[in-house]
Design an enzyme around this catalytic site. Structure first.
Site: not given
Length: 472
Positions: A92, A94, A123, A157-158, A183, A356, A445
């Site tokens: 990805h 983005d 990332d 994706e994010e 990823d 998660r 991130h």
């Protein structure tokens, strides 16, 4: 054909790889809803990154296809039969918003002390380009393959995966059954927990001794909020109280800004950002600000908003205080990130909890429990939910990828199950494979996201041989 020296082949292409990667890294491809339209479904940045990647692929002789600026792909089939299996590679382009705290411009990539600093370096632009060059080596060496390769790149994706929803709905080709996403981390991610965001809604009633005018925090649901800002009316002695609070939690590295205008005060509390799949690695500025404010005499929805945050969310990353915690023997625990916050006196408040969750837990179970919490008016679920995903170690895809990793690192491979979600789970037999190595700092991130340059090249070597072994 003769044995390929993949290390030597990557060595020849180091400068070209970095040049192409810098082209992508200079584009701010975070989602920009304010400027999204039919031509730019996630804003101009993600679309520019897609255009740039596909231009690189076209330059290298691939026949690319852009699916209405949501996603793109090219197919490479050097010798594969028409009915041959297809190996999918999905990256990805983005990124999450840059946020604050950088030592350099996040979209002007810099190499310092052997590390590449830029948003997307780790990332996922860096790994995607390393993987692209792995395939480029096979193409330039004219290696004959028994399988087709479909290289897919997304742009959302994010923040929602609407890119892949659109791609698989509109792509004329059948969905490949197996493949990987560059990823995550080595040696392999062959299991991923489910992913759902549940929104806690609070009323705006706000008539206490102290009033909460607004409370905002968070850039994305899958990021730990670095900071939070509240505007309150009627509180006294704030400087003294804040200093005492910072001292009480000095091990968290908190700091604050305070602006007072008569009875109105604006407080910003700073913690530390982190990936929402590993909330324990961050310091959630929002939960600490809510905990500080909870000492004051708020009322109604404002009081409930702050009380739930202070009593149920502070320093709890598994939902134990909420009552939603769940552990599975194979996949482990449920993790929780309180990622995006909003409250205003007119419209009420919302806290987005990104979970998660392992097999055995479910969004519906958690929703039922959360709805029963005092002060919570309603709990709604995000439109997209990812169920738990697992590919066993004995699968040939997994064993092959593990073997290549072991060959080039000298380390023993093992299975890993994560809370993070990757595009690997879109495939029936899909995994995530690299490009973060064991012992490498995880800066995804976060401010000052970086990737050791030599690890990028090492990943390209591994990707080249992995693609070769899976498709030769």
């Amino acid at each position: 054909m003769a044995t390929i020296d993949f290390n030597a082949e990557v060595e020849k292409r180091k400068d070209a790889l970095m040049e192409d990667l810098f082209t992508l890294l200079r584009i701010n491809s975070a989602e920009d809803k304010a400027h999204a339209d039919a031509e730019n479904p996630f804003g101009p940045g993600p679309r520019k990154a897609l255009d740039a990647f596909l231009a690189i692929a076209q330059r290298d002789g691939y026949d690319t296809k852009n699916y209405d600026n949501y996603a793109g792909h090219f197919v490479y089939e050097n010798g594969a039969a028409n009915d041959a299996e297809t190996l999918a590679i999905i990256g990805h382009l983005d990124v999450v918003p840059a946020g604050s705290g950088w030592d350099s411009d996040p979209f002007n990539p810099e190499i310092r002390n052997g590390n590449l600093y830029a948003r997307g370096a780790s990332d996922d632009k860096g790994p995607t380009m390393a993987c692209y060059y792995g395939l480029k080596i096979l193409k330039e060496l004219d290696v004959k393959l028994s399988k087709k390769i479909r290289f897919i790149v997304g742009t959302n994706e994010e923040t929602g995966w609407a890119d892949m929803d659109y791609y698989f709905e509109h792509c004329e080709l059948a969905l490949p059954e197996f493949g990987f996403s560059p990823d995550a981390e080595f040696p392999i991610i062959n299991g991923e927990k489910g992913n759902i965001t549940e929104y806690l809604h609070f009323s705006g009633k706000n008539d206490g001794e102290v009033l909460l005018q607004s409370f905002t925090a968070g850039l994305a649901e899958n990021m730990v909020p670095e900071s939070a800002t509240a505007v309150i009316v009627g509180a006294k002695g704030l400087t003294e109280q804040l200093d005492s609070f910072i001292e009480e939690y000095q091990d968290k590295g908190l700091r604050y800004d305070l602006v007072e205008d008569g009875a109105t005060a604006t407080i910003t509390l700073y913690g530390k950002a982190a990936h929402g799949a590993m909330p324990e690695k961050g310091v959630n500025g929002a939960t600490y600000l809510a905990h500080f404010l909870d000492r004051y005499n708020f009322n109604g929805g404002a009081a409930a908003f702050l009380r739930v945050a202070s009593e149920r969310l502070l320093e709890d990353h598994e939902g134990k205080k909420l009552g939603v915690a769940y552990v599975d023997d194979l996949m482990g625990n449920t993790s929780m990130n309180a990622g995006v916050w909003s409250f205003d006196a007119s419209n009420g408040g919302t806290i987005a909890l990104n979970f998660r969750f392992p097999q055995g837990n479910s969004p519906e179970r958690m929703q039922t429990i959360l709805q029963a919490i005092e002060g919570v008016e309603q709990v709604t679920l995000s439109a997209h939910v990812h169920t738990p995903h697992y590919v066993p170690m004995e699968d040939p895809l997994v064993s092959t990828l593990i073997h290549v990793y072991e060959k080039h690192t000298g380390l023993k491979g093992y299975e890993t199950i994560i809370g993070g979600g990757t595009f690997g789970r879109l495939l029936k037999r899909g995994v995530a494979y690299g490009a973060m190595f064991e012992g490498e700092p995880d800066s995804m991130h976060q401010a000052n996201e970086m990737k050791p340059v030599e690890n990028l090249f090492k990943a390209a070597v591994i990707y080249a041989e992995a693609i070769y072994e899976l498709a030769k």
